[in-house]
Design an enzyme around this catalytic site. Structure first.
Site, mmCIF file in Angstrom:
data_model
loop_
_atom_site.group_PDB
_atom_site.id
_atom_site.type_symbol
_atom_site.label_atom_id
_atom_site.label_comp_id
_atom_site.label_asym_id
_atom_site.label_seq_id
_atom_site.Cartn_x
_atom_site.Cartn_y
_atom_site.Cartn_z
ATOM 1 N N SER A 7 -15.065 -32.783 12.241
ATOM 2 C CA SER A 7 -16.296 -31.848 12.540
ATOM 3 C C SER A 7 -17.547 -32.155 12.291
ATOM 4 O O SER A 7 -18.692 -31.908 12.747
ATOM 5 C CB SER A 7 -16.085 -30.376 11.876
ATOM 6 O OG SER A 7 -16.225 -30.731 10.297
ATOM 7 N N MET A 26 -15.952 -22.181 7.142
ATOM 8 C CA MET A 26 -15.209 -21.203 6.690
ATOM 9 C C MET A 26 -14.666 -20.980 5.669
ATOM 10 O O MET A 26 -13.558 -21.985 5.459
ATOM 11 C CB MET A 26 -14.166 -20.796 7.909
ATOM 12 C CG MET A 26 -14.961 -20.372 9.440
ATOM 13 S SD MET A 26 -13.819 -20.181 10.641
ATOM 14 C CE MET A 26 -13.020 -22.097 10.780
ATOM 15 N N CYS A 86 -3.904 -18.418 13.337
ATOM 16 C CA CYS A 86 -5.498 -18.738 12.829
ATOM 17 C C CYS A 86 -6.211 -19.043 14.062
ATOM 18 O O CYS A 86 -7.399 -18.605 14.100
ATOM 19 C CB CYS A 86 -5.593 -19.827 11.721
ATOM 20 S SG CYS A 86 -7.051 -19.979 11.074
ATOM 21 N N CYS A 180 -3.321 -25.196 5.749
ATOM 22 C CA CYS A 180 -4.408 -25.433 4.738
ATOM 23 C C CYS A 180 -4.149 -24.869 3.518
ATOM 24 O O CYS A 180 -4.559 -25.339 2.429
ATOM 25 C CB CYS A 180 -5.774 -24.976 5.322
ATOM 26 S SG CYS A 180 -5.905 -23.136 5.934
#
Length: 331
Positions: A7, A26, A86, A180
């Site tokens: 990212s 997030m 998700c 995660c």
């Protein structure tokens, strides 16, 4: 922005292309040390690029839509796919809503896949391709999505980051785990909510008791260890799970063979009713040719070649070449 190399590189690439970039971190779960480390990385990148960074607490939504779904699905004797859910409800659901509140049109992530606004496509780097995990994303969101890494190889992304001194350590840090909130094994999560160590009966496909097991939530379809089969000389595999009786059904490998299956919760990116495709029934599997018929948001998938170990609750993703046609949950 997760604080990882992918990212981070996406933010740099977009800014170089002339986009006005805003970063969003997030918070999805309650591992505070995890968030502290990653958010500090994101802030460093924000300072380096001169962009605004938002810390967005989505932990309540994540618990409801992803974490609770994960636990409840295993409780039902099924196999969940939390990353798929998700992406549908959080990353390309709530995140899109958040972008709207900021007046932002496009959403970009470090996913390895491609999108032309109508369909998703497999990434150039097939070892990192994440097209499987977005196949339940709502069609109306696709025109707003950008995936710069779809045409990159992972090794090139890491090299790119290493050439930027401030980001060198981000490029060298350990890869994030697939799920995660699972650090080691999924049973560690389930143990927080219920007693998963209730011994039960192992039965064969005729319904005969042939041994014991340590609790049905320890097993998924195709597993071959952790239970007893009295007098067995050949390997046995889990064929089915009966949560209401705390039983697992076992048999030889041939009994795992499947030639067709049903799907529900169908999500297609074009209005198909009957079509030929290839299908992946798990992320790390080879796609096989199939024929699909849809009726009233349910479908029947006829396979051109048998597969072994179909897990109910997982997601079947349909492809035409490298194009994602859509998906359904295996019923």
């Amino acid at each position: 922005m997760s604080g990882g190399v992918d990212s981070t590189v996406v933010a740099i690439l977009l800014q170089k292309e002339g986009y006005e970039v805003v970063g969003v971190y997030m918070k999805l779960h309650d591992n505070e040390e995890y968030h502290k480390t990653n958010f500090n990385n994101v802030k460093r990148v924000g300072e380096y690029l001169g962009i605004d960074i938002h810390f967005y607490d989505l932990s309540k939504d994540f618990k409801k839509e992803v974490y609770d779904y994960f636990v409840d699905t295993y409780k039902q004797g099924l196999t969940p796919n939390p990353c798929v859910m998700c992406n549908r409800t959080i990353k390309f659901g709530k995140m899109v809503e958040f972008a709207d509140t900021l007046g932002i049109e496009k959403i970009a992530t470090g996913h390895y896949l491609k999108c032309d606004g109508e369909f998703f496509y497999e990434a150039k780097d097939k070892t990192k391709d994440q097209s499987y995990f977005v196949a339940q994303v709502k069609k109306e969101v696709l025109p707003r999505l950008i995936f710069p890494l779809g045409s990159w190889l992972k090794e090139d992304v890491k090299e790119f980051a290493k050439d930027i001194p401030l980001l060198k350590d981000i490029g060298e840090q350990k890869e994030s785990t697939e799920i995660c909130f699972v650090e080691n094994d999924y049973t560690e999560i389930l143990e927080k909510h219920m007693d998963i160590n209730l011994a039960g009966e192992t039965i064969n496909s005729k319904g005969e008791v042939v041994g014991t097991h340590k609790g049905y939530m320890h097993y998924t379809i195709g597993k071959r260890r952790g239970f007893t089969v009295n007098g067995a000389h050949d390997a046995h595999f889990v064929l089915a799970i009966k949560p209401e009786k705390n039983q697992i059904v076992v048999g030889k490998r041939d009994e795992l063979k499947v030639d067709s299956f049903e799907i529900k919760q169908i999500n297609l990116f074009e209005p198909l009713v009957e079509f030929d495709a290839t299908v992946k029934v798990r992320y790390r599997t080879t796609a096989v040719e199939c024929h699909v018929k849809i009726n009233n948001n349910r479908g029947i998938v006829e396979l051109n070649q048998s597969i072994f170990g179909l897990a109910h609750g997982q997601v079947a993703v349909f492809y035409n070449g490298d194009k994602v046609l859509g998906s359904g949950v295996i019923d």
